[in-house]
Scaffold this motif. Structure first.
Motif, short mmCIF file in Angstrom:
data_model
loop_
_atom_site.label_atom_id
_atom_site.label_comp_id
_atom_site.label_asym_id
_atom_site.label_seq_id
_atom_site.Cartn_x
_atom_site.Cartn_y
_atom_site.Cartn_z
N VAL A 76 103.14 41.52 20.15
CA VAL A 76 102.92 41.69 18.55
C VAL A 76 102.55 40.32 18.08
O VAL A 76 101.57 40.07 17.35
CB VAL A 76 103.86 42.45 17.93
CG1 VAL A 76 103.60 42.58 16.22
CG2 VAL A 76 104.33 43.83 18.29
N VAL A 77 103.35 39.47 18.24
CA VAL A 77 103.41 38.11 17.55
C VAL A 77 102.01 37.48 18.25
O VAL A 77 101.18 36.82 17.40
CB VAL A 77 104.49 37.41 18.17
CG1 VAL A 77 104.03 35.77 18.15
CG2 VAL A 77 105.84 37.60 17.39
N ALA A 78 101.93 37.78 19.58
CA ALA A 78 100.58 37.29 20.24
C ALA A 78 99.20 37.69 19.28
O ALA A 78 98.24 37.11 19.00
CB ALA A 78 100.20 37.51 21.66
N ALA A 79 99.30 38.93 19.17
CA ALA A 79 98.26 39.91 18.47
C ALA A 79 98.09 39.26 16.93
O ALA A 79 96.92 38.87 16.59
CB ALA A 79 98.29 41.14 18.19
N VAL A 80 99.14 39.21 16.19
CA VAL A 80 99.11 38.54 15.04
C VAL A 80 98.47 37.11 14.75
O VAL A 80 97.86 36.92 14.15
CB VAL A 80 100.49 38.54 14.23
CG1 VAL A 80 100.25 38.00 12.82
CG2 VAL A 80 100.74 40.11 13.98
#
Ligand SMILES: Nc1ncnc2c1ncn2[C@@H]1O[C@H](COP(=O)(O)OP(=O)(O)OP(=O)(O)O)[C@@H](O)[C@H]1O
Ligand SMILES: Nc1ncnc2c1ncn2[C@@H]1O[C@H](COP(=O)(O)OP(=O)(O)OP(=O)(O)O)[C@@H](O)[C@H]1O
Ligand SMILES: CC(C)C[C@H](N)C(=O)O
Ligand SMILES: [Mg+2]
Ligand SMILES: [Mg+2]
Lengths: 387, 237, 264, 347, 272
Positions: free
Chosen positions: E44-48
């Motif tokens: 998720v962090v990577a996507a954000v």
């Protein structure tokens, strides 16, 4: 310049004493310089709130030298000649310290605490202006010797691997390591890496292929972390000992995956928990003071270093007391007895001895709920570890 | 009827140099309008302004009743005003075919693009032969054909040509003029700058003459062709 | 002027790009003091011939010989930057000037090989260097005056109208005291009146600078007016060579290049 | 000609903006700068401020070399830092070996010059971004050599006092010596400016520009591209190395780790920000990139000055895309307008 | 990955983006702070952080690159240098001075292949870069928008004449370049830590990979990256780490001398 006869030295008035430093507080090394300076300021403001020393409050000025020696010299000259500071507190960074040593020796201005382990600071019998130099942090060579002593004494190592970056820290540590290994008769497998490398897998493999008992990661901060990760990736199982510079919680966080495969130890010249694992009084004082600036500073080793720098300087001031505050008197005061290091042991400057702190402990990294260094061997004078 | 494109009171400067002074121009739909004049007269500057490549000091450009004076170059191209610029300005590192394809960037319909491509190949067979040659290595005249072909790829409403016959062999020049007429027959309006004055006046409907930034003459091609003063002053003998 | 002495001869010149024969077994020669036109359809290989003569292309087969003061020289043995030493200079179809230099400095580039003083004396601005610079500046000014653009001498070349740029190229070439000037489409972009002016200019260049001229041009008016002889090529191959009238009436040239007489 | 009025306008606006008497301008500028050496003794300026001026001029010398590449020859080098380092460390090594100052400087220049020639050779084969990165390689190699070869001392070579002509000893730890060193730097800067002006206003300058702007015509006019690429790179490396020698002479210390890509980029930034092909502009560029942050921004803004230095670069480029030296033109125009307005009012 | 981002900007603006690494680093900090303060999953962090990278790219394009449209390519490079200074200067102010940690995408388990241990994470990284490379290569070569990108690079004003929305093109390429830089940062982060300098070495290597492989192709930089990484490890293992680099660089220089446009690059013919 310098000392007025009988009267006070430059930077000293009846109610104030001006000190300063040039440090890297911008760019990439801001990560070190900023908290370091904040530590210094936190201590001084504590002292000032308590009324200062001998009726004088401490004023503090600093310049950003961008970790560039030329600027470091320029700003050091400004501090000495224009701002007319009484002393440098927390003279910062290898480039600046190296570039200003000759100049400051000539001037003879006191320098308390260097934020570097620069090998050139090591001096068993300082004379003249060099006597105004007061290194507190361990110097790389000395720590290198401790590393080997630990490896042999505590881990029974016969063959020791060393990963060291090609820089003053790595080379200094290696020199100490080789010196001590020679006298103890153990084998060394050393592998050099570039200080800014992101990948040290080949160095790790070189070491592992030699089947060593202990690996010494003779490096600072980022390169040390990279090296430990590379060791883990290469399948190392031997215990690892690294430099005091890395004895910070954030470092454990960085290498936490590696802890599944082997133990990681670090020297420390500070002791922030007592033998029962509770925070020392000195630590609590530190944490409450820097907490006023920024709570995140509490666990920051550079802030601790700055704090110590200021504290050591103030001890000298206190010893001079109400006598005229001159460089002469200050130097004499610093030499008169070992100076105690808050959060740490003590440092002895008697007879021109300028070798940094002389006591180190051994910490072990672990990560359960969070990053922790626990005391494995208590703070002992270096001479005892080496025996 | 209102002209498709009109320019009113237009002035353009390059720093201290005033290249156009209060110029007026009308381009009626479905006609060929020629701009003539000596070197440095400001012809290219006028075309650049119409395409939105240089800012105006004063005046307006109106296309289909809309003020396009301050509109971006790409919006003007998308609206249907497409130019084969002076100096060709082909994309030297791309192939001939890629140059043509980018010409049709504004054409949404793939079938239409293919049709346009075939039409350009019909006009300039050499471009089809060289479709995968790097454009930079074409001969001067071949590059000129490519620049014209690229503009045709866009199915423009107004086709602007800046000295299209430059560097072309006599036979091809004749072809070009024939092609321009054919394009007009197909309903495209053409605005053309040419040095080849007599031949241009033969195919044009209206013509203007620019001198040192000012419009000094205008009228139907017919009348200008017979204007002795013009022949004497600008067209040579 | 020794009218009939050959100055340039081209023997079975062939130049290929990949599979394409841009020039195919071409032969012709021109004499000293002559103005010769090279014509042909677009892509016939004219510019390629020029590039071979001036040694920008070296991988050709056949012979290109310059007959200078010290006998015939096979140009293929001459590096591209030494061609000028054999008295050959050229202009470019796509103008090739330094936009951010003044016009007179652009012209002075044509005297590059004539300088005798070296870089050290320039840096130190010795008297000799100064004198030499002044001498060539004077000469350049003379040429600009000859071309009627001397008032512009200190203006930058960039942003000048096409006709001026063409004249700067010619001036730069003249600076080198050429024996053979090679002009690639000098009239392109000029209107009819300006082309007339160019007609006269080219004659005057030949007569006042004692040079031969080889030119490529699609403006038949110019070619027919000023050329002593014209060489026509098509698909890289020799088509015909002769006086302008011969060429105008040559059926193969008409078919490939000019089109039918009545439409011309 | 029907374009005469426009031509006059072109003549006025298109003039190379060095002004009428550039050499005089250089003399004036350096004369004023020379005064900086005196001011601290009068107590009007801090000695450390003079040091900032000294480094600004040192970087000017280096950047002038870069301008020969970038502005005149259309070439680029990302290895400049390596050559400043060569100057500084080379002096360090040779002086430590006990060579006299002049000989040491000569040797260093010789070595660096040949390295420059090597790059020049290279540049004939490799172009644009490939050339830029090839020079980056060379910079990187030099940097790694400095930090790994033991003769460079690991972290730094301490040079200490320098001896000129075997007699005059100048040690930067003394204020008066610092002033003399500074004055010498200004002198060198003046000489370098004049020599550079002569160079670029000669046949060589024209050839360099022709080589980059119209390579084919240049060749046709007999300009040997190899020769002038060599000239450009050798000159640029000599300037960079010369800057390094000045650096070592003033700083009297030669660090091994300082010669990163960042320095090379800042040197390029000086040229870009100051103005391509402009000598005074290059000095202005050095002032903006090195001088202003150290003279003002740091004092005014503290730790965020670094951000503002970056912003400053971006802004100057946005507002003076052709170089900050054109600020002169703007000022003159403003002044003229002001004068006119004043006259009108007077009437 | 970083090499690809640089190649993309090179393709679209004829500018080398020195700030590529810093932009990636900035967004790695964003990732770091998300991870620390919210404890989100790394994916998720990577996507954000990719989204924030996209935005960074767009911002940089609109506020800096766009107004600089008339500026020469070299000056644009210097603008990216100014950007580095701004970003590196801002990071401590925005995120504090402590380095952040980021975990690997795939926890540390490894597979042994022909004697060499490969971590799954490494395999994953290679797979991601190769497929992204393949996609980009195809996109630029074969689509209308790919052509638009190339044309914009060659001449923005002529591209506009053809109706190519050059603003959008450059914006998208800056945005995607920023995303690639960030991806590189996320990949490197677990190996060291998130600090302002983390991509310095990577970026220099990316340039080198670009020339070795040839900037004008997309396969080139990737192939170059792998070759350099391999050669460095090889010489570092058998010779010494320091001299290893010097030797590898020198060899590449010699190679470039004979093949000036890289392994896959083609010489661009210029017609006289
Ligand atoms: N970019 C520029 N910078 C400065 N001046 C320019 C620029 N472009 C054109 N000019 C000047 O503006 C005037 C008009 O030029 P323009 O190119 O519009 O003329 P033109 O009629 O097209 O001439 P040509 O027949 O040569 O193509 C000329 O004096 C020219 O020198
Ligand atoms: N480097 C090259 N690679 C491939 N083909 C080339 C190259 N240079 C020229 N050609 C081709 O060779 C042919 C001859 O070109 P050249 O430029 O000599 O023609 P030209 O006679 O000068 O034509 P124009 O009158 O149109 O200028 C052309 O078809 C051209 O496309
Ligand atoms: C950043 C500094 C405080 C420490 C660094 N290792 C040095 O030697 O200079
Ligand atoms: Mg025009
Ligand atoms: Mg041609």
């Amino acid at each position: 310049n310098g000392t007025g006869e009988g009267g006070a030295a430059q930077g000293v008035t009846d109610s104030t004493v001006l000190v300063g430093n040039a440090a890297a507080t911008s760019g990439a090394l801001a990560a070190v310089g900023v908290p370091f300076n904040q530590g210094i300021e936190a201590y001084f403001s504590m002292v000032n709130q308590a009324g200062g020393v001998a009726g004088r409050t401490i004023e503090w000025v600093h310049y950003d030298d961008e970790f560039d020696g030329a600027q470091g010299l320029t700003y050091s000259q400004r501090l000495v000649e224009d701002d007319q500071i009484f002393a440098f507190v927390g003279h910062f960074g290898t480039p600046t310290v190296a570039a200003t040593q000759e100049y400051l020796d000539t001037v003879g201005i006191p320098r308390v605490y260097y934020a570097t382990g620069l090998r050139a600071l090591f001096d068993l019998k300082a004379e003249g202006g060099a006597r105004a130099s007061f290194p507190v942090q361990p110097i790389y060579d000395a720590e290198g010797e401790v590393m080997v002593a630990r490896a042999v004494a505590d881990f029974g190592a016969q063959k020791i691997g060393v990963i060291y970056p090609n820089a003053d820290d790595g080379k200094g540590l290696l020199a100490g390591i080789e010196l001590r290994a020679g006298s103890l008769g153990v084998d060394i497998v050393a592998s050099q890496v570039a200080p800014d490398a992101n990948d040290m897998s080949s160095a790790a493999q070189t070491i592992l292929s030699e089947d060593v008992d202990v690996v010494l990661v003779a490096a600072n901060q980022v390169p040390a972390e990279v090296a430990i990760k590379a060791l883990a990736a290469a399948g190392n199982q031997a215990p690892v000992i690294t430099s005091y510079v890395n004895a910070a919680p954030t470092f454990v966080e960085g290498v936490q995956e590696a802890l599944n495969s082997f133990d990681v130890y670090a020297n420390a010249w500070l002791q922030v928990v007592d033998n029962d694992g509770n925070p020392t009084e000195a630590l609590q004082e530190f944490e409450s003071q820097v907490g006023e600036i920024d709570p995140a500073l509490a666990g920051n080793p550079y802030a601790q270093a700055g704090w110590i720098a200021a504290a050591v300087f103030v001890q000298g001031l206190e010893r001079v007391g109400n006598a005229p505050l001159t460089w002469e008197n200050y130097i004499a005061a610093m030499e008169e007895a070992p100076v105690s290091i808050p959060l740490g042991g003590s440092v002895n400057f008697a007879d021109g001895r300028r070798v940094g702190t002389q006591a180190m402990s051994l910490l072990k990294a672990s990560y359960d709920d969070g990053p922790v260094w626990t005391v494995d061997q208590p703070l002992e004078p270096i001479t005892e570890i080496l025996d | 009827m209102k002209p498709l494109l009109s320019v009113e009171n237009l002035s353009v400067s390059y720093g201290a140099i005033q290249a156009l002074r209060s110029v007026n121009l009308e381009v009626p739909r479905g006609k060929i309008v020629a701009i003539l004049g000596a070197n440095g007269g400001g012809k290219t500057t006028l075309l650049k302004k119409i395409s939105g490549l240089v800012p105006a000091v004063q005046g307006t450009v109106t296309f289909k009743d809309q003020d396009i004076t301050g509109i971006s170059a790409e919006a003007i191209a998308q609206a249907g005003i497409v130019q084969a610029p002076e100096g060709r300005q082909i994309f030297g590192e791309l192939t001939v075919k890629e140059n043509l394809q980018i010409g049709a960037f504004t054409v949404k319909d793939a079938k239409q693009r293919e049709q346009n491509l075939q039409r350009v190949y019909r006009y300039f067979p050499v471009l089809e032969e060289r479709s995968s040659q790097i454009a930079q290595t074409l001969s001067g005249g071949e590059q000129q054909m490519l620049a014209i072909g690229r503009a045709l790829m866009a199915s423009p409403e107004i086709l602007i040509l800046d000295e299209p016959s430059l560097g072309l062999a006599p036979l091809i020049v004749r072809d070009i003029f024939a092609i321009i007429q054919e394009i007009r027959e197909n309903g495209t309006t053409v605005l053309i700058v040419e040095q080849n004055a007599m031949q241009t006046l033969k195919i044009a409907d209206f013509a203007y003459v620019l001198q040192v930034g000012s419009m000094v003459k205008s009228g139907t091609a017919q009348t200008l062709r017979e204007d002795p003063e013009l022949i004497e002053a600008y067209l040579g003998t | 002027m020794n009218e009939n002495k050959a100055i340039l001869s081209i023997d079975s010149l062939t130049m290929t790009f990949g599979g394409l024969k841009a020039v195919d077994d071409l032969n012709f020669s021109m004499n000293s003091g002559e103005i010769v036109g090279l014509i042909g359809p677009n892509g016939a290989g004219k510019t390629t011939v020029f590039n071979c003569v001036t040694q920008f292309y070296k991988e050709y087969s056949g012979n290109i010989t310059i007959h200078g003061d010290d006998g015939p020289v096979d140009l293929q043995t001459v590096p591209v930057t030494k061609v000028i030493k054999h008295g050959i200079v050229r202009t470019f179809q796509n103008l090739d000037l330094v936009p951010d230099l003044s016009i007179i400095d652009n012209v002075l580039i044509g005297a590059h090989v004539s300088f005798k003083t070296g870089i050290i004396s320039h840096i130190l601005k010795t008297g000799k260097a100064r004198a030499e610079e002044a001498e060539y500046r004077q000469k350049a000014l003379g040429i600009l005056e000859f071309l009627g653009i001397h008032t512009l001498r200190d203006a930058l070349a960039g942003g000048q109208p096409y006709g001026i740029l063409k004249k700067i190229e010619i001036a730069r070439a003249l600076m080198a005291d050429p024996k053979l000037m090679i002009l690639d489409e000098p009239a392109a972009g000029l209107n009819d009146r300006e082309t007339d002016e160019l007609d006269r200019l080219i004659y005057r260049i030949r007569d006042e600078f004692h040079t031969s001229i080889l030119l490529i041009e699609h403006d038949m008016g110019l070619v027919m007016n000023i050329c002593d002889r014209v060489c026509a090529i098509n698909f890289g191959k020799f088509l015909a060579m002769g006086t302008p009238d011969d060429i105008k009436n040559d059926p193969s040239v008409q078919e490939a290049y000019l089109g039918q007489e009545d439409q011309a | 000609m029907n374009t005469n009025t426009q031509n006059e306008a072109i003549q006025k606006s298109g003039k190379f903006s060095l002004g009428q008497k550039p050499i005089l301008q250089f003399a004036l500028l350096n004369f004023i700068l020379l005064f900086v050496a005196v001011l601290p003794h009068l107590g009007i300026m801090r000695f450390s401020t003079m040091s900032i001026f000294a480094y600004t001029s040192i970087y000017t010398v280096v950047a002038l070399g870069m301008n020969i590449l970038l502005g005149f020859s259309g070439l680029i080098s990302l290895g400049t830092a390596g050559f400043i380092g060569a100057g500084a460390l080379g002096m360090g090594v040779f002086l430590q070996m006990g060579l006299p100052y002049g000989l040491a400087a000569l040797l260093v220049l010789l070595i660096a010059g040949s390295l420059g020639a090597l790059i020049g050779l290279f540049s004939l084969k490799v172009e644009s971004i490939y050339l830029a990165i090839a020079t980056l390689f060379i910079g990187e190699i030099l940097r790694q050599v400095y930090t790994s070869v033991p003769i460079f001392g690991g972290e730094f070579i301490s040079i200490g006092a320098i001896k000129l002509f075997g007699v005059i000893e100048l040690n930067q730890i003394f204020q008066s010596h610092r002033s003399i060193l500074y004055a010498l730097i200004i002198l060198v800067q003046f000489l370098v400016m004049v020599l550079m002006y002569n160079l670029v206003k000669s046949r060589t300058g024209r050839a360099l520009m022709a080589m980059s702007r119209s390579e084919h015509a240049a060749q046709a006019m007999g300009i040997n591209i190899l020769k002038y690429r060599l000239t450009a790179f050798i000159t640029a490396t000599l300037y960079a190395t010369g800057g390094g020698i000045l650096y070592a002479s003033y700083f009297q210390n030669a660090p091994t780790r300082a010669w990163t890509l960042n320095i090379s980029l800042l040197i390029i930034a000086m040229v870009v920000v100051g103005g391509f092909k402009s000598i005074i502009g290059t000095f202005l560029g050095a002032v903006i990139i090195y001088g202003i942050p150290n003279l003002f921004l740091k004092d005014l803004l503290g730790d965020i000055s670094y951000v503002f230095s970056g912003v400053l670069i971006i802004l100057v480029i946005l507002f003076y895309p052709r170089g900050f030296v054109f600020v002169g033109e703007d000022l003159r125009r403003l002044l003229r307008r002001g004068l006119k307005a004043g006259k009108r009012e007077a009437k | 990955m970083a090499a690809l981002g640089i190649a993309l900007i090179w393709k679209t603006s004829r500018t080398t983006n020195f700030a590529q690494g810093s932009i990636g680093t900035l967004n790695a900090y964003v990732a770091g702070i998300l991870l620390m303060s919210f404890g989100w999953n790394i994916w998720v962090v990577a996507a954000v952080s990719m989204v924030s990278a996209f935005l960074t790219g767009v911002l940089i394009d609109t506020f800096i690159i766009r107004p600089a449209a008339k500026v020469s390519p070299i000056s644009k490079q210097i603008i990216t240098l100014g950007l580095i200074m701004v970003i590196v200067g801002l990071i401590p102010l925005l995120f504090g001075v402590d380095p952040y940690r980021l975990p690997s995408f795939i926890p540390s388990s490894s597979v042994t292949l022909a004697g060499a241990t490969l971590r799954y994470n490494t395999i994953f990284v290679i797979a991601v870069s190769l497929s992204l490379m393949g996609f980009l290569f195809w996109f630029i070569k074969n689509t209308r928008w790919g052509l638009a990108i190339r044309v914009t690079a060659a001449s923005e004003s002529t591209a506009k004449l053809m109706g190519v929305p050059t603003r959008t093109v450059t914006m998208i390429s800056w945005a995607s370049a920023a995303m690639m830089g960030t991806l590189a940062a996320l990949i490197v982060a677990p190996q060291s830590s998130v600090n302002p300098n983390m991509l310095l070495d990577v970026q220099v290597s990316a340039f080198f990979a670009g020339v070795l492989g040839g900037f004008s192709t997309f396969a080139g930089p990737v192939a170059g990256s792998f070759i350099i990484a391999f050669a460095r490890n090889f010489t570092a293992f058998y010779i010494s780490d320091i001299w290893g680099n010097v030797i590898v660089y020198s060899l590449i220089l010699v190679f470039l001398y004979f093949k000036p446009y890289g392994l896959f690059g083609k010489k661009i013919v210029k017609k006289v």
